[in-house]
Each structure stands twice: as structure tokens, then as C-alpha cells.
Design a protein around this motif. Structure first.
Motif, PDB file in Angstrom:
ATOM      1  N   VAL A   1      42.204  38.928  37.124  1.00 57.32           N
ATOM      2  CA  VAL A   1      42.120  39.916  38.204  1.00 57.32           C
ATOM      3  C   VAL A   1      43.512  40.307  38.699  1.00 57.32           C
ATOM      4  O   VAL A   1      43.780  41.482  38.974  1.00 57.32           O
ATOM      5  CB  VAL A   1      41.264  39.366  39.369  1.00 57.32           C
ATOM      6  N   ASN A   2      44.416  39.344  38.799  1.00 55.72           N
ATOM      7  CA  ASN A   2      45.753  39.622  39.337  1.00 55.72           C
ATOM      8  C   ASN A   2      46.689  40.289  38.335  1.00 55.72           C
ATOM      9  O   ASN A   2      47.682  40.896  38.726  1.00 55.72           O
ATOM     10  CB  ASN A   2      46.391  38.325  39.841  1.00 55.72           C
ATOM     11  N   ARG A   3      46.373  40.185  37.043  1.00 54.81           N
ATOM     12  CA  ARG A   3      47.285  40.713  36.028  1.00 54.81           C
ATOM     13  C   ARG A   3      46.760  41.938  35.297  1.00 54.81           C
ATOM     14  O   ARG A   3      47.514  42.582  34.551  1.00 54.81           O
ATOM     15  CB  ARG A   3      47.591  39.621  34.997  1.00 54.81           C
ATOM     16  N   LEU A   4      45.473  42.250  35.462  1.00 51.35           N
ATOM     17  CA  LEU A   4      44.868  43.354  34.725  1.00 51.35           C
ATOM     18  C   LEU A   4      44.082  44.261  35.655  1.00 51.35           C
ATOM     19  O   LEU A   4      43.784  43.894  36.791  1.00 51.35           O
ATOM     20  CB  LEU A   4      43.924  42.812  33.644  1.00 51.35           C
ATOM     21  N   TYR A   5      43.735  45.426  35.156  1.00 53.92           N
ATOM     22  CA  TYR A   5      42.772  46.291  35.822  1.00 53.92           C
ATOM     23  C   TYR A   5      41.539  46.292  34.926  1.00 53.92           C
ATOM     24  O   TYR A   5      41.530  46.915  33.862  1.00 53.92           O
ATOM     25  CB  TYR A   5      43.326  47.703  35.984  1.00 53.92           C
TER      26      TYR A   5
ATOM     27  N   ASN B   1      44.271  45.118  39.693  1.00 56.20           N
ATOM     28  CA  ASN B   1      45.375  45.970  40.110  1.00 56.20           C
ATOM     29  C   ASN B   1      45.351  47.280  39.325  1.00 56.20           C
ATOM     30  O   ASN B   1      45.597  47.276  38.116  1.00 56.20           O
ATOM     31  CB  ASN B   1      46.696  45.239  39.867  1.00 56.20           C
ATOM     32  N   PRO B   2      45.082  48.409  39.963  1.00 51.69           N
ATOM     33  CA  PRO B   2      45.024  49.688  39.247  1.00 51.69           C
ATOM     34  C   PRO B   2      46.326  50.067  38.546  1.00 51.69           C
ATOM     35  O   PRO B   2      46.319  50.909  37.640  1.00 51.69           O
ATOM     36  CB  PRO B   2      44.680  50.696  40.352  1.00 51.69           C
ATOM     37  N   ALA B   3      47.435  49.445  38.961  1.00 50.68           N
ATOM     38  CA  ALA B   3      48.720  49.743  38.334  1.00 50.68           C
ATOM     39  C   ALA B   3      48.957  48.900  37.082  1.00 50.68           C
ATOM     40  O   ALA B   3      49.922  49.148  36.340  1.00 50.68           O
ATOM     41  CB  ALA B   3      49.853  49.509  39.335  1.00 50.68           C
ATOM     42  N   ALA B   4      48.100  47.904  36.848  1.00 54.10           N
ATOM     43  CA  ALA B   4      48.253  47.014  35.694  1.00 54.10           C
ATOM     44  C   ALA B   4      47.564  47.608  34.465  1.00 54.10           C
ATOM     45  O   ALA B   4      46.882  48.626  34.543  1.00 54.10           O
ATOM     46  CB  ALA B   4      47.679  45.641  36.028  1.00 54.10           C
ATOM     47  N   GLN B   5      47.725  46.933  33.334  1.00 55.06           N
ATOM     48  CA  GLN B   5      47.076  47.383  32.106  1.00 55.06           C
ATOM     49  C   GLN B   5      45.554  47.349  32.264  1.00 55.06           C
ATOM     50  O   GLN B   5      44.980  46.353  32.678  1.00 55.06           O
ATOM     51  CB  GLN B   5      47.479  46.486  30.931  1.00 55.06           C
ATOM     52  N   ALA B   6      44.914  48.446  31.914  1.00 56.25           N
ATOM     53  CA  ALA B   6      43.449  48.518  31.983  1.00 56.25           C
ATOM     54  C   ALA B   6      42.831  47.925  30.733  1.00 56.25           C
ATOM     55  O   ALA B   6      43.325  48.113  29.620  1.00 56.25           O
ATOM     56  CB  ALA B   6      43.002  49.969  32.152  1.00 56.25           C
ATOM     57  N   ILE B   7      41.745  47.209  30.930  1.00 54.39           N
ATOM     58  CA  ILE B   7      40.971  46.666  29.822  1.00 54.39           C
ATOM     59  C   ILE B   7      39.497  46.915  30.117  1.00 54.39           C
ATOM     60  O   ILE B   7      39.019  46.620  31.210  1.00 54.39           O
ATOM     61  CB  ILE B   7      41.267  45.163  29.596  1.00 54.39           C
TER      62      ILE B   7
END
Length: 289
Positions: free
Chosen positions: A54-58, A25-31
Motif C-alpha cells: 500500500v505504501n509503495r504502490l498504487y 499512493n496515486p503518485a507511485a507505480q500503478a499495478i
């Protein structure tokens, strides 16, 4: 929700093309996951296919210059500290991420945080996850195992025969004794090594760093860290890493996974992925367990 994996060749500051992928998700925290010396970004498949991550992070990963599908310049200056910082920034910008968390594996990757902080300051990233790694390049001689020291000359050798003889042993040493590496993964790991020009193998580990900005950032509470290590690591002595951190930095969140070697994200993905999510929640200020 299903997210398609995006991949592209990103042009870095000096024109070097860096192969990178993103999923989630591009709106989630990037790692941003960075692989180790003589490895490649595909090693993180067990994160990039994990629905919870995948569902909680970018998630973003890239082949470090000289490795995998990225360009491989053959000049030593191309592997300076600033080049690693610029590559990271170019990839992050290409995917539109802001203030990412860095997750680095092995000798090569965890130390990129020092490159970044020296170049862009401590506010550029949100935190650091060490995966069988350590924060400063200068630490390596003091925390490497005796077995790692025996492999080092062959890995840096320009003699094809000498190098080829050490490759299988190095790949096996990335895992705990007795761990069964799937044959297709073993072949892929060795293939990346054999594809590396000798100049890349030599120059990749030769750069110098200024570790002081990173130390100041950590001690000033500006850059949270978590270290995830395997207790049966044959390349890095995790007890020495922990002791160094306590002596030089104070308390750092530290996890030693029993029955795991140098690649906790590969050998124990469920445990490692859960710790990654927990750390993201911690630095973001919410429960992500």
C-alpha cells in the motif's frame, strides 16, 4: 502513511459497468490486479491490506465483466477480446493511472495482457506478473492438469445440479493439498461461483485472441514478465508453463513456491508480495526489496 480505499462503478466502452477499487499512493507505480475465471477482486485482500504494498504502490483491482459486482451481459459478443482490453483501459483511466503493471491470476486474467497488446500496443503497460497463470489463452489445453480437465465440463454446464456438484471441488483445487481455507473465504469463493449466470461461465472462456503482438513485444524486449507459481498447483502444471515459456519465448523470470497451490498471492502472501515489489523495482530501475 494511511491511504483510504476508493471504489467506484466505471462505465466501459460499451456501457457495461465495472466495479473497481484502488488503494495506495496515486503518485507511485500503478499495478492492476485481475482475478481469474469465476472469481472476484476481493480475492486480493491480502495485497490490499499489506502495508508494504500500500505504501509503495498504487494498487487497482476490479471485478471482470460478468463477475462480482460488475454488470453481467448475457451475449457472447460481450466477452470478446477487445471488451476485456476496453474494460482494463476504462478502469485505469478512471483512477488516473499511466502505464500500469498487470498482475493476473488463473486462467482468465494473465491472458488479458494479450488482449491489451493486440488492442493498444506493447507500450500501454509496463510489465506483467503471472500469478499461477500463463500469457496466452491458446496455451491452456497444453498446461492444464488432468484434474482441471475433469472439472471443466461441470464448470461450463448450464445444468444447475451438475454445476453445483463441481463448485466445492473447484474452490479446493485452487489451493495446495492440505491447505486450510478459512471458512468465511470458502463461503465467499463459492458464493461468487453460484452467482454467475451459466452464459457468463460459458462465454467467459470462449473468446479468441491474437497472441502474435504479445509474442513480438516480449521477444523484442518491450514487455518484461515474471511468473509466480505454486509447485503444488492442482489446476496448472507449472513445470509445463515454464517449459512452454522457455521453448517459445526464451528465458522468463520464474518462481516456484514450495508448499503452495494455484493461489500464491493468497496462500503465501508474504513471499508473493515481496516478489511483486522486487519485480516493480526491476522494471522501474530501482531497489524495491
Amino acid at each position: 502513511m494511511t491511504y483510504a480505499r476508493i471504489h467506484q462503478l466505471v462505465e466501459s466502452h460499451d456501457g457495461t459497468r465495472i466495479y473497481a477499487e484502488a488503494v495506495g499512493n496515486p503518485a507511485a507505480q500503478a499495478i492492476v490486479f485481475i482475478h481469474g475465471y469465476a472469481c472476484a477482486s476481493f480475492h486480493f485482500n491480502r495485497q490490499f491490506t499489506d502495508a508494504g504494498l500500500v505504501n509503495r504502490l498504487y494498487m487497482i483491482r476490479y471485478d471482470v465483466r460478468g463477475h462480482g459486482q460488475s454488470d453481467a451481459p448475457l451475449e457472447e459478443a460481450a466477452y470478446a477480446s477487445i471488451k476485456h482490453a476496453q474494460d482494463f483501459k476504462s478502469v485505469v483511466n478512471a483512477f488516473g493511472a499511466v502505464k500500469p503493471i498487470l498482475a493476473g491470476w488463473l486462467y482468465y486474467a494473465g491472458v488479458v495482457a494479450a488482449d491489451l497488446v493486440a488492442a493498444y500496443g506493447p507500450d500501454y503497460i509496463l510489465g506483467v506478473i503471472l500469478l499461477g497463470s500463463f500469457p496466452q489463452k491458446m496455451m491452456h489445453p497444453s498446461i492444464a492438469t488432468d484434474h482441471a480437465a475433469t472439472l471443466r465440463p461441470g464448470l461450463r454446464s448450464s445444468d444447475a445440479r451438475e454445476f453445483s456438484q463441481v463448485v466445492p471441488g473447484f474452490v479446493k483445487a485452487c489451493f495446495a493439498p492440505g491447505y486450510e481455507v478459512p471458512s468465511e473465504d470458502m463461503a465467499a469463493f463459492m458464493g461468487i461461483l453460484f452467482a454467475l449466470p451459466s452464459e457468463v461461465r460459458i462465454f467467459s472462456g470462449a473468446r479468441t485472441q491474437d497472441p502474435e503482438p504479445l509474442t513480438v513485444a516480449f521477444k523484442g524486449g518491450k514487455l518484461p514478465y515474471v511468473a509466480i507459481h505454486g509447485r503444488q498447483d492442482r489446476l496448472v502444471d507449472c513445470s509445463k508453463v515454464r517449459a512452454w515459456l522457455r521453448e517459445n519465448w526464451g528465458e522468463v523470470e520464474f518462481h516456484e513456491l514450495e508448499g503452495v497451490g494455484h493461489a500464491p498471492f493468497f496462500e503465501a502472501p508474504e513471499r508473493t508480495n515481496a516478489l511483486i515489489l522486487k519485480f516493480v523495482g526491476k522494471v522501474k530501475g530501482y531497489d524495491n526489496s
